[in-house]
Design a protein around this motif. Sequence first.
Motif, PDB file in Angstrom:
ATOM      1  N   GLY A  44       0.792  -1.220   0.000  1.00  0.00           N
ATOM      2  CA  GLY A  44       0.000   0.000   0.000  1.00  0.00           C
ATOM      3  C   GLY A  44       0.823   1.267   0.000  1.00  0.00           C
ATOM      4  O   GLY A  44       0.304   2.341  -0.314  1.00  0.00           O
ATOM      5  N   SER A  45       2.113   1.157   0.332  1.00  0.00           N
ATOM      6  CA  SER A  45       2.973   2.333   0.452  1.00  0.00           C
ATOM      7  C   SER A  45       3.866   2.564  -0.756  1.00  0.00           C
ATOM      8  O   SER A  45       4.602   3.549  -0.790  1.00  0.00           O
ATOM      9  N   VAL A  46       3.830   1.660  -1.735  1.00  0.00           N
ATOM     10  CA  VAL A  46       4.684   1.815  -2.908  1.00  0.00           C
ATOM     11  C   VAL A  46       3.833   2.099  -4.136  1.00  0.00           C
ATOM     12  O   VAL A  46       2.611   1.966  -4.119  1.00  0.00           O
ATOM     13  N   SER A  47       4.508   2.473  -5.208  1.00  0.00           N
ATOM     14  CA  SER A  47       3.826   2.675  -6.478  1.00  0.00           C
ATOM     15  C   SER A  47       3.265   1.353  -6.979  1.00  0.00           C
ATOM     16  O   SER A  47       3.801   0.279  -6.707  1.00  0.00           O
ATOM     17  N   ILE A  48       2.206   1.453  -7.744  1.00  0.00           N
ATOM     18  CA  ILE A  48       1.593   0.258  -8.304  1.00  0.00           C
ATOM     19  C   ILE A  48       2.550  -0.472  -9.241  1.00  0.00           C
ATOM     20  O   ILE A  48       2.398  -1.666  -9.509  1.00  0.00           O
ATOM     21  N   ARG A  49       3.578   0.239  -9.706  1.00  0.00           N
ATOM     22  CA  ARG A  49       4.565  -0.358 -10.617  1.00  0.00           C
ATOM     23  C   ARG A  49       5.508  -1.325  -9.921  1.00  0.00           C
ATOM     24  O   ARG A  49       6.242  -2.041 -10.568  1.00  0.00           O
ATOM     25  N   ASN A  50       5.502  -1.329  -8.580  1.00  0.00           N
ATOM     26  CA  ASN A  50       6.431  -2.172  -7.827  1.00  0.00           C
ATOM     27  C   ASN A  50       5.717  -3.153  -6.905  1.00  0.00           C
ATOM     28  O   ASN A  50       6.270  -3.590  -5.897  1.00  0.00           O
ATOM     29  N   THR A  51       4.509  -3.516  -7.260  1.00  0.00           N
ATOM     30  CA  THR A  51       3.708  -4.406  -6.409  1.00  0.00           C
ATOM     31  C   THR A  51       4.327  -5.793  -6.329  1.00  0.00           C
ATOM     32  O   THR A  51       4.524  -6.345  -5.245  1.00  0.00           O
ATOM     33  N   LYS A  52       4.611  -6.400  -7.476  1.00  0.00           N
ATOM     34  CA  LYS A  52       5.187  -7.744  -7.481  1.00  0.00           C
ATOM     35  C   LYS A  52       6.520  -7.773  -6.754  1.00  0.00           C
ATOM     36  O   LYS A  52       6.810  -8.709  -6.005  1.00  0.00           O
ATOM     37  N   ASN A  53       7.343  -6.778  -6.996  1.00  0.00           N
ATOM     38  CA  ASN A  53       8.668  -6.743  -6.381  1.00  0.00           C
ATOM     39  C   ASN A  53       8.565  -6.703  -4.865  1.00  0.00           C
ATOM     40  O   ASN A  53       9.311  -7.397  -4.157  1.00  0.00           O
ATOM     41  N   THR A  54       7.631  -5.898  -4.347  1.00  0.00           N
ATOM     42  CA  THR A  54       7.458  -5.798  -2.905  1.00  0.00           C
ATOM     43  C   THR A  54       6.972  -7.107  -2.306  1.00  0.00           C
ATOM     44  O   THR A  54       7.474  -7.568  -1.274  1.00  0.00           O
ATOM     45  N   LEU A  55       5.994  -7.737  -2.948  1.00  0.00           N
ATOM     46  CA  LEU A  55       5.496  -9.021  -2.462  1.00  0.00           C
ATOM     47  C   LEU A  55       6.572 -10.096  -2.533  1.00  0.00           C
ATOM     48  O   LEU A  55       6.692 -10.949  -1.635  1.00  0.00           O
ATOM     49  N   PHE A  56       7.353 -10.048  -3.589  1.00  0.00           N
ATOM     50  CA  PHE A  56       8.417 -11.048  -3.760  1.00  0.00           C
ATOM     51  C   PHE A  56       9.436 -10.943  -2.632  1.00  0.00           C
ATOM     52  O   PHE A  56       9.908 -11.960  -2.099  1.00  0.00           O
ATOM     53  N   LYS A  57       9.785  -9.737  -2.253  1.00  0.00           N
ATOM     54  CA  LYS A  57      10.763  -9.570  -1.179  1.00  0.00           C
ATOM     55  C   LYS A  57      10.198 -10.013   0.169  1.00  0.00           C
ATOM     56  O   LYS A  57      10.936 -10.524   1.011  1.00  0.00           O
ATOM     57  N   LEU A 340      13.310  13.321   7.098  1.00  0.00           N
ATOM     58  CA  LEU A 340      13.226  14.116   5.873  1.00  0.00           C
ATOM     59  C   LEU A 340      14.266  15.229   5.877  1.00  0.00           C
ATOM     60  O   LEU A 340      14.838  15.551   4.826  1.00  0.00           O
ATOM     61  N   VAL A 341      14.494  15.824   7.028  1.00  0.00           N
ATOM     62  CA  VAL A 341      15.531  16.853   7.120  1.00  0.00           C
ATOM     63  C   VAL A 341      16.885  16.285   6.757  1.00  0.00           C
ATOM     64  O   VAL A 341      17.701  16.934   6.094  1.00  0.00           O
ATOM     65  N   TRP A 342      17.133  15.041   7.150  1.00  0.00           N
ATOM     66  CA  TRP A 342      18.411  14.387   6.853  1.00  0.00           C
ATOM     67  C   TRP A 342      18.442  13.766   5.453  1.00  0.00           C
ATOM     68  O   TRP A 342      19.428  13.161   5.067  1.00  0.00           O
ATOM     69  N   HIS A 343      17.346  13.904   4.697  1.00  0.00           N
ATOM     70  CA  HIS A 343      17.237  13.376   3.338  1.00  0.00           C
ATOM     71  C   HIS A 343      17.404  11.857   3.299  1.00  0.00           C
ATOM     72  O   HIS A 343      18.052  11.309   2.403  1.00  0.00           O
ATOM     73  N   VAL A 344      16.814  11.189   4.268  1.00  0.00           N
ATOM     74  CA  VAL A 344      16.799   9.731   4.297  1.00  0.00           C
ATOM     75  C   VAL A 344      15.443   9.276   3.763  1.00  0.00           C
ATOM     76  O   VAL A 344      14.404   9.659   4.299  1.00  0.00           O
ATOM     77  N   ASP A 345      15.464   8.470   2.716  1.00  0.00           N
ATOM     78  CA  ASP A 345      14.241   8.026   2.063  1.00  0.00           C
ATOM     79  C   ASP A 345      13.827   6.663   2.623  1.00  0.00           C
ATOM     80  O   ASP A 345      14.370   5.635   2.240  1.00  0.00           O
ATOM     81  N   ASP A 346      12.888   6.672   3.530  1.00  0.00           N
ATOM     82  CA  ASP A 346      12.343   5.456   4.143  1.00  0.00           C
ATOM     83  C   ASP A 346      10.901   5.335   3.676  1.00  0.00           C
ATOM     84  O   ASP A 346      10.033   6.100   4.099  1.00  0.00           O
ATOM     85  N   VAL A 347      10.623   4.381   2.795  1.00  0.00           N
ATOM     86  CA  VAL A 347       9.334   4.311   2.113  1.00  0.00           C
ATOM     87  C   VAL A 347       8.181   4.163   3.094  1.00  0.00           C
ATOM     88  O   VAL A 347       7.138   4.805   2.946  1.00  0.00           O
ATOM     89  N   VAL A 348       8.326   3.318   4.112  1.00  0.00           N
ATOM     90  CA  VAL A 348       7.212   3.040   5.034  1.00  0.00           C
ATOM     91  C   VAL A 348       7.429   3.647   6.411  1.00  0.00           C
ATOM     92  O   VAL A 348       6.678   3.349   7.350  1.00  0.00           O
ATOM     93  N   ASP A 349       8.428   4.492   6.565  1.00  0.00           N
ATOM     94  CA  ASP A 349       8.761   5.063   7.884  1.00  0.00           C
ATOM     95  C   ASP A 349       9.110   3.974   8.897  1.00  0.00           C
ATOM     96  O   ASP A 349       8.749   4.043  10.077  1.00  0.00           O
ATOM     97  N   ALA A 350       9.839   2.970   8.432  1.00  0.00           N
ATOM     98  CA  ALA A 350      10.243   1.877   9.327  1.00  0.00           C
ATOM     99  C   ALA A 350      11.257   2.351  10.361  1.00  0.00           C
ATOM    100  O   ALA A 350      11.260   1.868  11.500  1.00  0.00           O
ATOM    101  N   VAL A 351      12.123   3.277   9.984  1.00  0.00           N
ATOM    102  CA  VAL A 351      13.154   3.749  10.913  1.00  0.00           C
ATOM    103  C   VAL A 351      12.536   4.515  12.082  1.00  0.00           C
ATOM    104  O   VAL A 351      12.854   4.234  13.248  1.00  0.00           O
TER     105      VAL A 351
END
Length: 637
Positions: A44-57, A340-351
């Motif tokens: 739900g947090s990624v682009s629809i273009r990366n659905t299979k890749n996310t499920l695969f991982k 975000l201030v540190w420019h760290v890209d965490d897709v799901v805010d896991a950190v």
Amino acid sequence: MSRRMLLDAASDAEDNGGLDVLFMLFGATLVFFMQVGFALLEVGSVSIRNTKNTLFKNLLDVCCGALTFYLVGYGLLYGEGNGFAGGTKFAMSSGDFDVSFDNSVSKNGVAAKSHARFVFAFAFAATSSTIVSGALAERFMFKAYALYSATITGLLYPIVAHWTWSEDGWASPLKAQGTRLFGSGAVDYGGACVVHVTGGLAAFIACIVVGPRVGRFNAGIPMPMPMQSPVFQTAGTMFLWFGWYGFNCVAVGSLEGGNAAIAAKAAVATTLAAAAGGGATMLTDAYMWPKKLEPRRMNNGILCGLVAVSGCAGLVEPWAAVLIGALAGLIYVISSYFLLVWHVDDVVDAVPVHFFGGIWGIIAPALFTNETDYVLRYGHPTDSQEGGICGLFMGCASGGAILGANVVLLISSVAWIGVTSWVSLLLIKRGLSSLRVRVQDEMKGMDASQHGGRSYTEFQTTVFTFKTPGGGEHSMEMRVRAGDAAKFAMALSEVMENSSNGSDRAASRGGSTRSGASDAATDARMVFKTEEGGEAMPFGGALNNGLVSLDHVVVSDGNVAYANHSVAAPSQTRGVNPPLAGSGGSMPGKVSRSHSQSSHVSLTVVDEDTGSGRASPSLGMTKDGEPFDPFEDANKQ
């Protein structure tokens, strides 16, 4: 004692042991079910273009984690060894797993508990590695992720877990009386440090090393990225909350003695901390951004509350659980901002959820642990059987012991995870030459570039109708992916509005437009509707009554850009292949246009594999100053 009494005692022991085995297997099932929650949350947090890749991982985490934990991880965690790591039971090579054919009560009871303990421990290890998957989504190379996931499950997690949960671990509160660190041992009841700091820090370091997604930061400004579905995000969060009862309640390991009370208290604390975390996040966001409340952020506040209470769920009073969860919600909001201030890209805010929430979660037991609950769970810390250990705020004489032990554990864990994660990533990068996919694969979407095609191939026909005050009506028809039509409408509206403005400026200078184009009415409206008869959606902007062709339109992750728009010649047909990278699964596609003097423009988007050739110019520059083309490798080694 008579033989009958011995048999009765053995039967009672077997019944109790069987109940404990069932209890542990039930908890393992709940924790394993959290993988469903992780998968939905990440998809739900990624682009629809990366659905299979996310499920695969996510599938890879479970499969790879099970094998590496079986071969190496379980032995490092529970094998007999020293305070740093276990050295036996690799690949379950121990007599503890042997089942006796003569139905020996003691031997088979040990075997049953050992097998159940393996499954429960594996579910925890898989959770730790899955945390990393969501943070690195949409740009991390598949092979690199497989190696990194195996390293976390087989090495990073088991070592920290051995320190804390094994009877041999140097920080364990299960050690013999009088030998515990600071007299109490480090209290991490359900894994705030062992599971969540481990996974969160491994994700944090990997996000720094691999860098952000293309387009995430524009001149240092965070840009919104496509997210597939808030429904998936929220459903995934609820599944995780459900599975967390197995995480915290069954962490006690048994229902014997006072452990049943500990398990029940853990369920109450889990419920209250999650609710308080979500509520605190919502209220904070409502105060700071009153018109931008997002379910995604409340979801993460709930998860941060769950992470924080994991360190002491069965050892604290309900009021303390509420306070722990509420502070966790605030910690999530603050840490998410600074990421975000540190420019760290965490897709799901896991950190923010797992690392920073886990840090608070390992400090909380040192403040709020009850003396009675500590003794019920870990036993008396001294041979005298007098007094116990409690949190700093709970009023007993040894209130600072847990704080000292937990701080030492936290510092040691951060050092171990930080160094091993960094070294592992550098070695993986050296072996594979890169940690992330090629630029064109990232722009195209990894479903199409690595997994045989996109997950959602449906197109919908969209008709764009232009109405003028004079009653004239013109339309454009386009076949696009569901969810992208509105972005195309906005892009075309902007292109035509600027073309109209250019024509007006030319007329004011005494010039004229090409191909008989007339001046646009300033109050013209653009109306969008689908062929299925959906409700019309107006988009403002003056329109050029003349025919406008689009040589290059880019809809990239919510940012609209275009180049080289002009008035087309009569009866002209041409095809271009521009990069159309937007949310909702938009994709590079071939755009065919037919033009006529009636101002009717028809655009059809088809799969890019059906056409060849490109007429569009490159758009943008790389960091080296070279022209950037998403369909050419701008980062050739």
